[in-house]
Design a protein around this motif. Structure first.
Motif, PDB file in Angstrom:
ATOM      1  N   VAL A  36      -3.440   8.026   0.679  1.00  0.00           N
ATOM      2  CA  VAL A  36      -4.906   8.127   0.702  1.00  0.00           C
ATOM      3  C   VAL A  36      -5.316   9.347   1.537  1.00  0.00           C
ATOM      4  O   VAL A  36      -4.791   9.544   2.639  1.00  0.00           O
ATOM      5  CB  VAL A  36      -5.501   6.853   1.326  1.00  0.00           C
ATOM      6  CG1 VAL A  36      -7.023   6.898   1.310  1.00  0.00           C
ATOM      7  CG2 VAL A  36      -4.999   5.604   0.614  1.00  0.00           C
ATOM      8  N   PRO A  46     -12.312   5.586   4.810  1.00  0.00           N
ATOM      9  CA  PRO A  46     -11.906   4.277   5.337  1.00  0.00           C
ATOM     10  C   PRO A  46     -10.391   4.133   5.240  1.00  0.00           C
ATOM     11  O   PRO A  46      -9.770   4.719   4.352  1.00  0.00           O
ATOM     12  CB  PRO A  46     -12.595   3.286   4.390  1.00  0.00           C
ATOM     13  CG  PRO A  46     -12.854   4.049   3.144  1.00  0.00           C
ATOM     14  CD  PRO A  46     -13.062   5.484   3.553  1.00  0.00           C
ATOM     15  N   ASP A  47      -9.796   3.372   6.159  1.00  0.00           N
ATOM     16  CA  ASP A  47      -8.376   3.042   6.050  1.00  0.00           C
ATOM     17  C   ASP A  47      -8.296   1.781   5.186  1.00  0.00           C
ATOM     18  O   ASP A  47      -8.667   0.688   5.627  1.00  0.00           O
ATOM     19  CB  ASP A  47      -7.754   2.821   7.426  1.00  0.00           C
ATOM     20  CG  ASP A  47      -6.240   2.694   7.336  1.00  0.00           C
ATOM     21  OD1 ASP A  47      -5.751   1.889   6.514  1.00  0.00           O
ATOM     22  OD2 ASP A  47      -5.542   3.402   8.077  1.00  0.00           O
ATOM     23  N   ILE A  48      -7.833   1.962   3.956  1.00  0.00           N
ATOM     24  CA  ILE A  48      -7.844   0.867   2.967  1.00  0.00           C
ATOM     25  C   ILE A  48      -6.922  -0.265   3.417  1.00  0.00           C
ATOM     26  O   ILE A  48      -7.286  -1.447   3.374  1.00  0.00           O
ATOM     27  CB  ILE A  48      -7.420   1.406   1.585  1.00  0.00           C
ATOM     28  CG1 ILE A  48      -8.429   2.462   1.120  1.00  0.00           C
ATOM     29  CG2 ILE A  48      -7.287   0.279   0.571  1.00  0.00           C
ATOM     30  CD1 ILE A  48      -7.977   3.305  -0.048  1.00  0.00           C
ATOM     31  N   LEU A  49      -5.752   0.114   3.878  1.00  0.00           N
ATOM     32  CA  LEU A  49      -4.757  -0.879   4.289  1.00  0.00           C
ATOM     33  C   LEU A  49      -5.231  -1.677   5.508  1.00  0.00           C
ATOM     34  O   LEU A  49      -5.203  -2.919   5.504  1.00  0.00           O
ATOM     35  CB  LEU A  49      -3.437  -0.156   4.580  1.00  0.00           C
ATOM     36  CG  LEU A  49      -2.268  -0.972   5.079  1.00  0.00           C
ATOM     37  CD1 LEU A  49      -1.962  -2.142   4.159  1.00  0.00           C
ATOM     38  CD2 LEU A  49      -1.036  -0.097   5.240  1.00  0.00           C
ATOM     39  N   ASP A  78      -7.079  11.307   4.194  1.00  0.00           N
ATOM     40  CA  ASP A  78      -7.688  10.839   5.443  1.00  0.00           C
ATOM     41  C   ASP A  78      -9.153  11.238   5.545  1.00  0.00           C
ATOM     42  O   ASP A  78      -9.939  10.576   6.207  1.00  0.00           O
ATOM     43  CB  ASP A  78      -6.923  11.410   6.646  1.00  0.00           C
ATOM     44  CG  ASP A  78      -5.548  10.764   6.770  1.00  0.00           C
ATOM     45  OD1 ASP A  78      -5.443   9.562   6.458  1.00  0.00           O
ATOM     46  OD2 ASP A  78      -4.592  11.463   7.165  1.00  0.00           O
ATOM     47  N   SER A 121       0.840  -1.201   0.000  1.00  0.00           N
ATOM     48  CA  SER A 121       0.000   0.000   0.000  1.00  0.00           C
ATOM     49  C   SER A 121       0.875   1.251   0.000  1.00  0.00           C
ATOM     50  O   SER A 121       1.281   1.734   1.051  1.00  0.00           O
ATOM     51  CB  SER A 121      -0.889  -0.051   1.255  1.00  0.00           C
ATOM     52  OG  SER A 121      -1.694   1.082   1.321  1.00  0.00           O
ATOM     53  N   ALA A 122       1.157   1.748  -1.214  1.00  0.00           N
ATOM     54  CA  ALA A 122       2.023   2.931  -1.330  1.00  0.00           C
ATOM     55  C   ALA A 122       1.214   4.198  -1.601  1.00  0.00           C
ATOM     56  O   ALA A 122       1.786   5.279  -1.741  1.00  0.00           O
ATOM     57  CB  ALA A 122       3.052   2.704  -2.433  1.00  0.00           C
ATOM     58  N   ALA A 123      -0.100   4.071  -1.697  1.00  0.00           N
ATOM     59  CA  ALA A 123      -0.931   5.248  -1.992  1.00  0.00           C
ATOM     60  C   ALA A 123      -0.963   6.211  -0.808  1.00  0.00           C
ATOM     61  O   ALA A 123      -0.907   5.789   0.347  1.00  0.00           O
ATOM     62  CB  ALA A 123      -2.355   4.812  -2.339  1.00  0.00           C
ATOM     63  N   LYS A 179      -2.516  -1.381  12.293  1.00  0.00           N
ATOM     64  CA  LYS A 179      -3.109  -1.821  11.015  1.00  0.00           C
ATOM     65  C   LYS A 179      -2.889  -3.313  10.768  1.00  0.00           C
ATOM     66  O   LYS A 179      -3.235  -3.819   9.714  1.00  0.00           O
ATOM     67  CB  LYS A 179      -2.552  -0.974   9.859  1.00  0.00           C
ATOM     68  CG  LYS A 179      -2.820   0.527  10.043  1.00  0.00           C
ATOM     69  CD  LYS A 179      -2.436   1.358   8.833  1.00  0.00           C
ATOM     70  CE  LYS A 179      -2.471   2.847   9.148  1.00  0.00           C
ATOM     71  NZ  LYS A 179      -2.921   3.678   8.045  1.00  0.00           N
ATOM     72  N   LYS A 194       1.838   2.175  13.521  1.00  0.00           N
ATOM     73  CA  LYS A 194       0.986   1.821  12.360  1.00  0.00           C
ATOM     74  C   LYS A 194       1.082   0.336  12.033  1.00  0.00           C
ATOM     75  O   LYS A 194       0.088  -0.294  11.684  1.00  0.00           O
ATOM     76  CB  LYS A 194       1.389   2.639  11.135  1.00  0.00           C
ATOM     77  CG  LYS A 194       0.892   4.048  11.234  1.00  0.00           C
ATOM     78  CD  LYS A 194       1.422   4.945  10.164  1.00  0.00           C
ATOM     79  CE  LYS A 194       1.215   6.376  10.646  1.00  0.00           C
ATOM     80  NZ  LYS A 194       1.611   7.361   9.672  1.00  0.00           N
ATOM     81  N   GLY A 214       2.832  -1.790   4.470  1.00  0.00           N
ATOM     82  CA  GLY A 214       2.383  -0.398   4.466  1.00  0.00           C
ATOM     83  C   GLY A 214       3.556   0.550   4.313  1.00  0.00           C
ATOM     84  O   GLY A 214       4.722   0.152   4.418  1.00  0.00           O
ATOM     85  N   PHE A 215       3.248   1.799   4.086  1.00  0.00           N
ATOM     86  CA  PHE A 215       4.240   2.862   4.059  1.00  0.00           C
ATOM     87  C   PHE A 215       3.906   3.861   5.154  1.00  0.00           C
ATOM     88  O   PHE A 215       2.721   4.079   5.452  1.00  0.00           O
ATOM     89  CB  PHE A 215       4.239   3.583   2.698  1.00  0.00           C
ATOM     90  CG  PHE A 215       5.123   2.920   1.681  1.00  0.00           C
ATOM     91  CD1 PHE A 215       4.722   1.749   1.077  1.00  0.00           C
ATOM     92  CD2 PHE A 215       6.368   3.454   1.354  1.00  0.00           C
ATOM     93  CE1 PHE A 215       5.541   1.110   0.151  1.00  0.00           C
ATOM     94  CE2 PHE A 215       7.196   2.834   0.437  1.00  0.00           C
ATOM     95  CZ  PHE A 215       6.785   1.660  -0.167  1.00  0.00           C
TER      96      PHE A 215
HETATM   97  O1  C5P Z   1      -1.962   6.348   8.781  1.00  0.00           O
HETATM   98  P1  C5P Z   1      -1.159   6.704   7.595  1.00  0.00           P
HETATM   99  O2  C5P Z   1      -1.941   7.393   6.522  1.00  0.00           O
HETATM  100  O3  C5P Z   1       0.133   7.406   7.824  1.00  0.00           O
HETATM  101  O4  C5P Z   1      -0.718   5.253   7.065  1.00  0.00           O
HETATM  102  C1  C5P Z   1       0.017   5.092   5.935  1.00  0.00           C
HETATM  103  C2  C5P Z   1      -0.248   3.746   5.306  1.00  0.00           C
HETATM  104  O5  C5P Z   1      -1.642   3.424   5.326  1.00  0.00           O
HETATM  105  C3  C5P Z   1       0.136   3.744   3.850  1.00  0.00           C
HETATM  106  O6  C5P Z   1       0.575   2.435   3.507  1.00  0.00           O
HETATM  107  C4  C5P Z   1      -1.164   4.107   3.150  1.00  0.00           C
HETATM  108  O7  C5P Z   1      -1.180   3.620   1.819  1.00  0.00           O
HETATM  109  C5  C5P Z   1      -2.199   3.428   4.024  1.00  0.00           C
HETATM  110  N1  C5P Z   1      -3.513   4.127   4.135  1.00  0.00           N
HETATM  111  C6  C5P Z   1      -4.647   3.573   3.554  1.00  0.00           C
HETATM  112  N2  C5P Z   1      -5.871   4.188   3.707  1.00  0.00           N
HETATM  113  C7  C5P Z   1      -5.983   5.339   4.397  1.00  0.00           C
HETATM  114  C8  C5P Z   1      -4.845   5.925   4.979  1.00  0.00           C
HETATM  115  C9  C5P Z   1      -3.627   5.293   4.818  1.00  0.00           C
HETATM  116  O8  C5P Z   1      -4.537   2.519   2.916  1.00  0.00           O
HETATM  117  N3  C5P Z   1      -7.171   5.906   4.514  1.00  0.00           N
END
Ligand code: C5P
Length: 224
Positions: free
Chosen positions: A97, A125-128, A99, A93-95, A161, A157, A142-143
């Protein structure tokens, strides 16, 4: 010919920013270029993986022999990722996203309204985290891009996560976003800490995937 370490794997990768609309002509977004995620997608493909890249809006072309799904919002990204996750062995998960999104998106262009404007946002939503929790067998990476206390936040994290691995890097002050090189530290759920030297995002992608392969195998042998 590269070592085909990822042959037989479907690697799912998210990259780029998300774009959250305010009205038909405006949106909230961030400075992510998508370069790191795209570099990982290309490297994974060269290492033999079937790659699915779910990308927010970027200026980058879909790399050859990669299946690209273009999305705009975090909700669209989650939908695309959820549809692919169960077919994948590794999720990276490098996006970047967003918040938050607008609580109510205006259907018509918003008009100027006095000297200040209040926008009400709600959490995306937190995709990861969602994907990791819904797919316990998926190896999740994750990143964590941070301006300060990088390792400490990344560790939080990794646990919160429920990830197998997190790639932590410093951003701000000319580092990270929209740059061609990067330096990262990798933390694993087993307590390992690997510091990779600064290099181009292309080389770093291979270096990160080598570490992923190493710990993926370790994870599998611990399960059996
Ligand atoms: O919590 P934070 O945004 O710093 O976490 C970063 C990691 O979580 C990244 O790998 C990012 O792709 C993923 N992420 C996600 N969905 C979100 C927020 C972050 O997948 N809503």
């Amino acid at each position: 010919q590269l070592d085909q370490k990822l042959a037989g794997h479907q690697v799912l990768i998210t990259a780029g920013p998300t774009r959250e609309p305010l009205d038909p002509v405006r949106y909230l977004t961030n400075r992510s270029s998508g370069k790191m995620g795209y570099a990982i997608a290309e490297a994974a493909q060269k290492m033999g993986a079937d790659v699915v890249l779910v990308s927010g809006p970027t200026n980058l072309d879909c790399p050859d022999q990669i299946s690209c799904i273009r999305v705009e919002t975090a909700e669209e990204m989650l939908k695309a990722v959820s549809a692919e996750a169960s077919k994948s062995t590794i999720f990276i998960s490098a996006a970047a996203v967003a918040d938050y999104r607008l609580k109510e998106v205006a259907t018509k262009k918003m008009k100027k309204q006095g000297s200040s404007l209040h926008l009400e946002l709600e959490q995306n939503p937190d995709i990861l985290a969602t994907t990791s929790k819904a797919n316990p067998d998926l190896f999740t990476v994750g990143f964590a891009a941070e301006t300060n206390d990088v390792i400490e936040y990344a560790m939080g994290k990794l646990k919160r996560k429920q990830l197998n691995m997190i790639v932590a890097n410093q951003v701000g002050g000319g580092k990270g976003f929209d740059k061609d090189s990067n330096q990262v530290d990798i933390l694993t759920d087993g307590g390992d800490h690997i510091s990779l030297p600064e290099t181009s995002k292309q080389q770093l992608a291979f270096d990160i995937l080598d570490v992923v392969c190493q710990f993926y195998s370790k994870d599998q042998s611990n399960k059996s």
